[in-house]
Write a protein that holds these residues in place. Sequence first.
Motif: not given
Length: 358
Positions: A18-23
């Motif tokens: 989920e954080a990777m998608a944002i990053a």
Amino acid sequence: MKIGISISIPLAEQRFEEAMAIAQSDFPVPEQWSTLSRQVGESTRGGDTVVLGCALLAKACDSRIDPFVVKLGETERGYHMRGIADHVLAPARDRYGFDLGSQSANPTNGSTWLKPRTLHDIVTREKGSFEFLLSVLAYVDRLDEQEALRAFAAWLRERFAVALKNQPIIISDTESDLAQIVTAAKSFVLEDPERGGRGQALAAAALSLIWADVRTGKINDPSRHWPGDVHVFQAAEKNPMVAIEVKQREVTEDEVWAFTRRCANQGIKNVMYVALSPGQQDGGGLDASRVARELDCVFTWIYGVEELIFHAFAWSPRGVKVNIRNLARGMVMRMVEVGLPVSTQKRWAELTRSSFVE
């Protein structure tokens, strides 16, 4: 009963993605956490970056965790930092290519992080940078799960920027002849050992001219399975055929003997000691005949940069010109493996009169 907060690996992997998608999107991330992540990453303590990443991801999974207690069994809010580092962040680093601050498969497997009861109990010579890490972790402790997820996305974005900045150079050719590359290598190793990293990289690069499977890793990596800084492997063998210790300070006979005995006890019967300090006494006082007689091992003492390179060229099946080119290029790969920066790689290219691309 074991106390603490257990975070499941599947949950941590889900929150990571989920954080990777944002990053990797254009979605804004908290500027404060971009700045704090960048500042922690500027510490000479590479482990600080890993600790911050683990704390943010763990907090994104469960806001109750205490980022200062990184082992289960210590307090009710302690969490298992090593599990996050080994099973989530290290594999993700290899998959996505961001800079974790460590190339190890076990980034937090060291007494620095695992022995103290809390991070507050750690004593370090780099007091200023470590106290800054603790101040940042105090901010982490105030985050809820969604805030921590966005902060972790900011951390990831910063670590991708570091990886992009630290892409290794590629040496295309070198103008050095044999005498020149030996002189350049000696200057390179002695002008700034960088905690022994330059000598370790040179030993690995030089011995790669002889053997096909030569392996090394981060300087003083606590996750090593065998004694030594550099190891030679044969196909289908799990244990190294040769173990090599590299030192840029003077060593005693007792140190050399202790290393050789450790190798013998683990079944490694071919042992090398590469001593690069200009003031080193020959052989460290250790006799190869004694090693053969008492430990049934072949012991090779190599003193100085010149001897290291000349031995490698003499034992190599290839010609001098090919070896010069392979040594110049191979050093870059080895410097990456031991964790030396791009500026050091460029210094090597400068000294060896090598052309390169970034």
